[in-house]
Structures are given as C-alpha cells and as structure tokens.
Enzyme design. Sequence first.
Site, PDB file in Angstrom:
ATOM      1  N   HIS A   1       0.770  12.754  -6.045  1.00 55.99           N
ATOM      2  CA  HIS A   1       1.662  12.004  -6.923  1.00 55.99           C
ATOM      3  C   HIS A   1       1.032  11.887  -8.313  1.00 55.99           C
ATOM      4  O   HIS A   1      -0.189  11.766  -8.442  1.00 55.99           O
ATOM      5  CB  HIS A   1       1.959  10.627  -6.345  1.00 55.99           C
ATOM      6  CG  HIS A   1       3.077  10.645  -5.346  1.00 55.99           C
ATOM      7  ND1 HIS A   1       3.182   9.726  -4.325  1.00 55.99           N
ATOM      8  CD2 HIS A   1       4.164  11.468  -5.210  1.00 55.99           C
ATOM      9  CE1 HIS A   1       4.273   9.977  -3.596  1.00 55.99           C
ATOM     10  NE2 HIS A   1       4.871  11.036  -4.122  1.00 55.99           N
TER      11      HIS A   1
ATOM     12  N   ASP B   1       0.653   9.679 -10.623  1.00 50.57           N
ATOM     13  CA  ASP B   1      -0.221   8.588 -11.054  1.00 50.57           C
ATOM     14  C   ASP B   1      -1.632   8.715 -10.503  1.00 50.57           C
ATOM     15  O   ASP B   1      -2.503   7.903 -10.831  1.00 50.57           O
ATOM     16  CB  ASP B   1       0.378   7.219 -10.675  1.00 50.57           C
ATOM     17  CG  ASP B   1       0.672   7.063  -9.188  1.00 50.57           C
ATOM     18  OD1 ASP B   1       1.082   8.046  -8.564  1.00 50.57           O
ATOM     19  OD2 ASP B   1       0.497   5.941  -8.669  1.00 50.57           O
ATOM     20  N   HIS B   2      -1.880   9.762  -9.719  1.00 51.80           N
ATOM     21  CA  HIS B   2      -3.219   9.995  -9.171  1.00 51.80           C
ATOM     22  C   HIS B   2      -3.855  11.295  -9.684  1.00 51.80           C
ATOM     23  O   HIS B   2      -5.042  11.516  -9.445  1.00 51.80           O
ATOM     24  CB  HIS B   2      -3.167  10.022  -7.642  1.00 51.80           C
ATOM     25  CG  HIS B   2      -2.777   8.703  -7.041  1.00 51.80           C
ATOM     26  ND1 HIS B   2      -3.671   7.851  -6.431  1.00 51.80           N
ATOM     27  CD2 HIS B   2      -1.573   8.074  -6.989  1.00 51.80           C
ATOM     28  CE1 HIS B   2      -3.039   6.760  -6.021  1.00 51.80           C
ATOM     29  NE2 HIS B   2      -1.765   6.874  -6.347  1.00 51.80           N
TER      30      HIS B   2
ATOM     31  N   HIS C   1       2.227   8.386   4.159  1.00 52.48           N
ATOM     32  CA  HIS C   1       2.830   8.267   2.836  1.00 52.48           C
ATOM     33  C   HIS C   1       3.969   9.276   2.724  1.00 52.48           C
ATOM     34  O   HIS C   1       4.176  10.104   3.609  1.00 52.48           O
ATOM     35  CB  HIS C   1       1.754   8.505   1.762  1.00 52.48           C
ATOM     36  CG  HIS C   1       2.156   8.040   0.396  1.00 52.48           C
ATOM     37  ND1 HIS C   1       2.710   6.806   0.152  1.00 52.48           N
ATOM     38  CD2 HIS C   1       2.094   8.655  -0.832  1.00 52.48           C
ATOM     39  CE1 HIS C   1       2.944   6.672  -1.132  1.00 52.48           C
ATOM     40  NE2 HIS C   1       2.599   7.797  -1.753  1.00 52.48           N
TER      41      HIS C   1
ATOM     42  N   ASP D   1      -2.628   6.150  -1.097  1.00 53.80           N
ATOM     43  CA  ASP D   1      -1.408   5.391  -0.836  1.00 53.80           C
ATOM     44  C   ASP D   1      -1.000   5.566   0.617  1.00 53.80           C
ATOM     45  O   ASP D   1      -1.005   6.675   1.161  1.00 53.80           O
ATOM     46  CB  ASP D   1      -0.283   5.880  -1.736  1.00 53.80           C
ATOM     47  CG  ASP D   1      -0.547   5.569  -3.203  1.00 53.80           C
ATOM     48  OD1 ASP D   1      -1.623   5.049  -3.520  1.00 53.80           O
ATOM     49  OD2 ASP D   1       0.345   5.866  -4.028  1.00 53.80           O
TER      50      ASP D   1
ATOM     51  N   HIS E   1      -4.236  -0.658  -6.552  1.00 52.79           N
ATOM     52  CA  HIS E   1      -2.900  -0.072  -6.642  1.00 52.79           C
ATOM     53  C   HIS E   1      -1.862  -1.202  -6.657  1.00 52.79           C
ATOM     54  O   HIS E   1      -0.911  -1.217  -5.874  1.00 52.79           O
ATOM     55  CB  HIS E   1      -2.674   0.894  -5.458  1.00 52.79           C
ATOM     56  CG  HIS E   1      -1.603   1.919  -5.723  1.00 52.79           C
ATOM     57  ND1 HIS E   1      -0.300   1.742  -5.366  1.00 52.79           N
ATOM     58  CD2 HIS E   1      -1.655   3.138  -6.313  1.00 52.79           C
ATOM     59  CE1 HIS E   1       0.415   2.802  -5.699  1.00 52.79           C
ATOM     60  NE2 HIS E   1      -0.390   3.673  -6.279  1.00 52.79           N
TER      61      HIS E   1
END
Length: 307
Positions: free
Chosen positions: A65, A67-68, A140, A211, A269
Amino acid sequence: MDLFFLGTGAGMPAKLRNVTSIALKLLEERGAVWLFDVGEATQHQILHTAIKPRRIEKIFITHLHGDHIYGLPGLLSSRSFQGGETEVTVYGPKGIKEYIQVSLSLSQTYLKYPLSVIEISEGIIFEDEQFTVEARRLDHGIPSYGYRIVERDRPGTLLADKLKAAGVQPGPIFRKIKNGESVTLEDGRVIEPDKFLGPSQKGRIVTILGDTRYCENSRWLAQDADFLVHEATFAKGEEQLAFDYFHSTTRQAAEIANQADCKRLCLTHISSRYDRQAWLELVDEAREVFPETDIAEDFKEFNIPSK
C-alpha cells in the site's frame, strides 16, 4: 538497540503524523540501521534526526500500500547522492522488485551502491551470526507481513579481574576469551572461556507488524517479544469498522500483546481522526488490557535494553 518512529499515521500524511516508517537502530550491535516501511517523505523525516542514510543496511516492507512504500525510491536515490556505497537489501512481498525497478528505471536513477531485492514468503528470510528475521502473513486486504527480529544470545561479561589473577594481561587473549575461544598460554595452561565469562546474555526479540486484522499470526510473531509494534488504526468499540477495513483496534492490539506474553507494546498507524487529546484515550484503552503500552509519535524513540 533502539526503535525510532519516523512516521506513525495511517493512510495519508497528516499535520501531526507522517505515514509509516520505523528505524531499528543497531549502531552498537552492527553499526547499522534497519528500516521497516518507507512511507512518503521518510527521507524528509530523517533530515530532522541523527540517522545517516549511509548506515541503512536493510529495508523491510510489510506490504505494498502506498502509505508504506511511496518514499522508497526517493530514499534509495538520495542515499546514492549522499555517498552511500555499502549494499542495501530490500525485503518485501511479491511486486516490490518490479516497483523499485520501474521507479528507478523511468526516473533514470543510477545507484552507486549494490541493491538487492528479495521477495519474501513465510519463514526465515534473513539469518546471520547476530540475528534472525522471520516473516509471517497477516490478515489484510493485500499480502501483508509481520516481522519477528530475534537477536542471538550473546557471550557473558568478561571476568577481567579473574583473568588477571590467572596471569593473563589485557590484549588479544582477552578478545579470544570474550569470543568464546579456548587459549593455550606459553606455559601450557589452557584457558577455557566458560570459566572466565559471566552468564550469557539473552538475546532480545522485537516484533513489527504490518497492517492487519486481529489474527493468530500476529500472536505467533509477538510471542515473548521484548517489544511489539502493532497497528491500532481504530479505537475500542470500532471493531466492525476495523474488520471491514482490514485493521485493528487499540484493544485488539493489547489482547495480542497480553496473549503473547510480551514485555512492552507500542501502538502505531493511528488514524488522523484522532487528535492529541484522543491519543491519551487510545493508550488508556489498551492499558486496560495490557498495562505496559505506549503510543508512537513521529520522532519518538524507545530503547530496548539488554537483558
């Protein structure tokens, strides 16, 4: 051994929290820094710290993802511009190699250091004389992994006074004994290390999860950890929302830490829906289940002491 949080937010950058990145500082152990996830602007965050990009030895990506991972190509590029020459190894799910190759190729970025990219599956993904790193799949929306970093037990403290009393002077022999080697002296005596070393020091365990929903593999990775980093995107009472979006609540993170007999838990997070005042409430929710809980903030550092 220290954990330094470079970004602690969920989804997108916010005023109070940048997106995810964690530095495991192993400066005394191996003169290196390991990064876990490289969210957008991670290199900007590093500029406000004492972390030197050339010290970055390994990068572990939990999942793909944005944001990582959006900060990864820029960090790799800047490390080259800043004179980094030693090899960097990136570990991550299938697809991370293509992402890096395409990003660097289209931007015509040429690194001046060796870069190795390893696409992982479950099991031990790294092992040397100091550490093992094991990965397991979490729950996830896309493949997401947690990492269990286990430090090998270290030799005990050298009993220098006892060695001196035996007629051994500081120098190369001391180093050999400290390394667990038997030494034969000029007079024929054999110095056995077990008689001149204190009890071995138990290695530390750090677990860093990507996540995830509440799941069994989180507990397995966290078993007996000295320090557990667990996402807590949502507050207690938002279990259905957390499930729908493949995330965890503060209480679920605390339950994992409690079940796994961890020593410390750190929540990260954190959704931008929670302000500074709410952060205190998030910690309190987790502490109802697991008292040794903290909440991460950007630029917050935690020491993981020797046992």
